[in-house]
Design a protein around this motif. Structure first.
Motif, short mmCIF file in Angstrom:
data_model
loop_
_atom_site.label_atom_id
_atom_site.label_comp_id
_atom_site.label_asym_id
_atom_site.label_seq_id
_atom_site.Cartn_x
_atom_site.Cartn_y
_atom_site.Cartn_z
N THR A 113 -7.67 1.23 -0.74
CA THR A 113 -7.90 1.88 0.56
C THR A 113 -8.82 3.09 0.43
O THR A 113 -9.23 3.65 1.45
N LEU A 114 -9.15 3.50 -0.78
CA LEU A 114 -9.89 4.75 -1.01
C LEU A 114 -11.40 4.53 -0.95
O LEU A 114 -12.12 4.68 -1.93
N ILE A 131 0.83 -1.20 0.00
CA ILE A 131 0.00 0.00 0.00
C ILE A 131 0.87 1.25 0.00
O ILE A 131 0.60 2.21 -0.75
N GLU A 132 1.93 1.25 0.80
CA GLU A 132 2.80 2.42 0.87
C GLU A 132 3.54 2.63 -0.44
O GLU A 132 3.70 3.77 -0.92
N LEU A 133 4.01 1.55 -1.06
CA LEU A 133 4.63 1.66 -2.37
C LEU A 133 3.64 2.21 -3.39
O LEU A 133 3.96 3.11 -4.18
N ASP A 151 4.14 -5.42 -13.74
CA ASP A 151 3.02 -6.09 -13.10
C ASP A 151 2.96 -5.75 -11.61
O ASP A 151 1.89 -5.49 -11.07
N ASN A 152 4.12 -5.75 -10.94
CA ASN A 152 4.15 -5.40 -9.53
C ASN A 152 3.81 -3.93 -9.30
O ASN A 152 3.19 -3.57 -8.30
N LEU A 153 4.24 -3.07 -10.22
CA LEU A 153 3.86 -1.65 -10.13
C LEU A 153 2.34 -1.51 -10.11
O LEU A 153 1.78 -0.81 -9.26
N ALA A 154 1.67 -2.19 -11.03
CA ALA A 154 0.22 -2.10 -11.11
C ALA A 154 -0.43 -2.70 -9.86
O ALA A 154 -1.43 -2.16 -9.36
N GLU A 155 0.12 -3.79 -9.37
CA GLU A 155 -0.44 -4.41 -8.16
C GLU A 155 -0.32 -3.48 -6.96
O GLU A 155 -1.24 -3.38 -6.13
N ALA A 156 0.79 -2.75 -6.85
CA ALA A 156 0.98 -1.83 -5.74
C ALA A 156 0.03 -0.64 -5.82
O ALA A 156 -0.58 -0.23 -4.82
N ILE A 157 -0.12 -0.07 -7.02
CA ILE A 157 -1.06 1.05 -7.18
C ILE A 157 -2.47 0.60 -6.85
O ILE A 157 -3.23 1.30 -6.16
N ALA A 158 -2.83 -0.60 -7.29
CA ALA A 158 -4.17 -1.13 -6.99
C ALA A 158 -4.35 -1.32 -5.49
O ALA A 158 -5.43 -1.04 -4.94
#
Length: 328
Positions: free
Chosen positions: A185-186, A51-53, A173-180
């Motif tokens: 949380t929103l 989540i922080e990433l 793929d990990n970038l997208a998973e982190a943004i998601a």
């Protein structure tokens, strides 16, 4: 008792009876609406590190080709904003404007799909799109994004923490998973949910009147569930034509039946997400309400009816955002 029977019964009883008994209106409303859940689908796999990433990536302009735009540029969640930029269409990193209005990111993970045409199945798939879109953030390739991030020491550390055990954690793929993970949380909290949960003081009489009208005139044909929308695709201009060159979901499915169909927007926080419709053509909420009632339901609203519905729609604004907007 079936919803249609209950709606008819309350219509016969009249608004005066409901005004005296908000419990009766709540009973009717709970057939069509429910409070937002505490967590979005997929959140069970999220970690504080991911989540922080994702939070850092969401606000990082370096994800665009010329370091000018972040996810937050078009989906602004700062300063009391409701996850939008409040523009008809959004300019990209190179100045070219997109063809559709930027929808809110708030509560987005509850939707049936992402984008107006539903071309992304979830938040992770959606997050991959704008970064590589030549009209939006305009990065040339996934590999170029990964190379850029690997050159930033802080990201090497943050990705390693968010995706432990992977030999090369910095992947698209990990970038997208982190943004998601961050976007999950929103979730917003509003007065209407308080009403649905039993608080008879959450809505005033005008807002209760608007809720009753919203149900009785048939808006619940499309706007139902926790999001009050966001769970189906419908044709814009169902009864009376709505002029638009945008073919909507047809571009994804190539099904003739999907021409001019768009994802029904959620009405949560709608008072803060102007302008409206897929093209951002309508600046005022009352204008949008009157137009939708006419083109979708063949109903010409009076000023009093439209004002009451708009009053109720304001109760769908997140309580913290509502306080922030009142201070501005």
């Amino acid at each position: 008792m079936k919803p249609a029977v209950l709606v008819g019964m309350v219509t016969v009883l009249g608004w005066a009876a409901l005004a005296a008994d908000p419990d009766a209106l709540r009973q009717k409303a709970r057939f069509f609406f429910e409070p937002l859940p505490d967590k979005m689908p997929g959140a069970e796999h999220d970690t504080p590190e991911r989540i922080e990433l994702g939070r850092k990536l969401y606000f990082d302009n370096r994800l665009s080709v010329n370091n000018s735009q972040s996810c937050n540029t078009c989906h602004d969640i700062t300063g009391g904003k409701a996850g939008v930029d409040n523009l008809p269409t959004s300019p990209g990193a190179l100045g070219q404007r997109g063809e559709r209005n930027s929808p809110t990111v708030l509560n987005a993970g509850f939707h049936i799909a992402q984008f107006w045409d539903g071309r992304a199945k979830d938040l992770k798939e959606q997050a991959k799109g704008p970064i590589l879109n030549p009209v939006e953030m305009a990065m040339p390739s996934e590999a170029a994004v990964e190379e850029k991030l690997r050159g930033i020491p802080e990201y090497r550390e943050l990705f390693a923490k968010a995706f432990p055990g992977q030999s090369e954690p910095i992947t698209y793929d990990n970038l997208a998973e982190a943004i998601a993970a961050f976007e999950r949380t929103l979730i917003t909290r509003d007065r209407f949910d308080d009403f649905l949960k039993g608080d008879n003081q959450a809505l005033n009489q005008r807002e209760l009147r608007g809720l009753d009208l919203f149900i009785n005139i048939g808006c619940i044909t499309c706007h139902t569930g926790p999001l009050i929308g966001g769970n189906s695709f419908q044709k814009v201009g169902l009864i009376h034509p709505y002029e638009t060159p945008d073919l909507g979901r047809y571009a994804v499915t190539k099904d003739e039946a999907d021409k001019f169909k768009f994802k029904v927007p959620s009405l949560r926080n709608v008072a803060l997400t102007a302008p409206y419709f897929h093209n951002g053509r309508h600046a005022e909420l009352k204008e949008a309400v009157i137009l939708m009632a006419y083109i979708q339901l063949d109903r010409k609203l009076s000023d009093e009816e439209a004002d009451a519905i708009v009053a109720w729609l304001h109760s769908l604004t997140d309580k913290q955002l509502a306080r922030a907007s009142q201070k501005q």
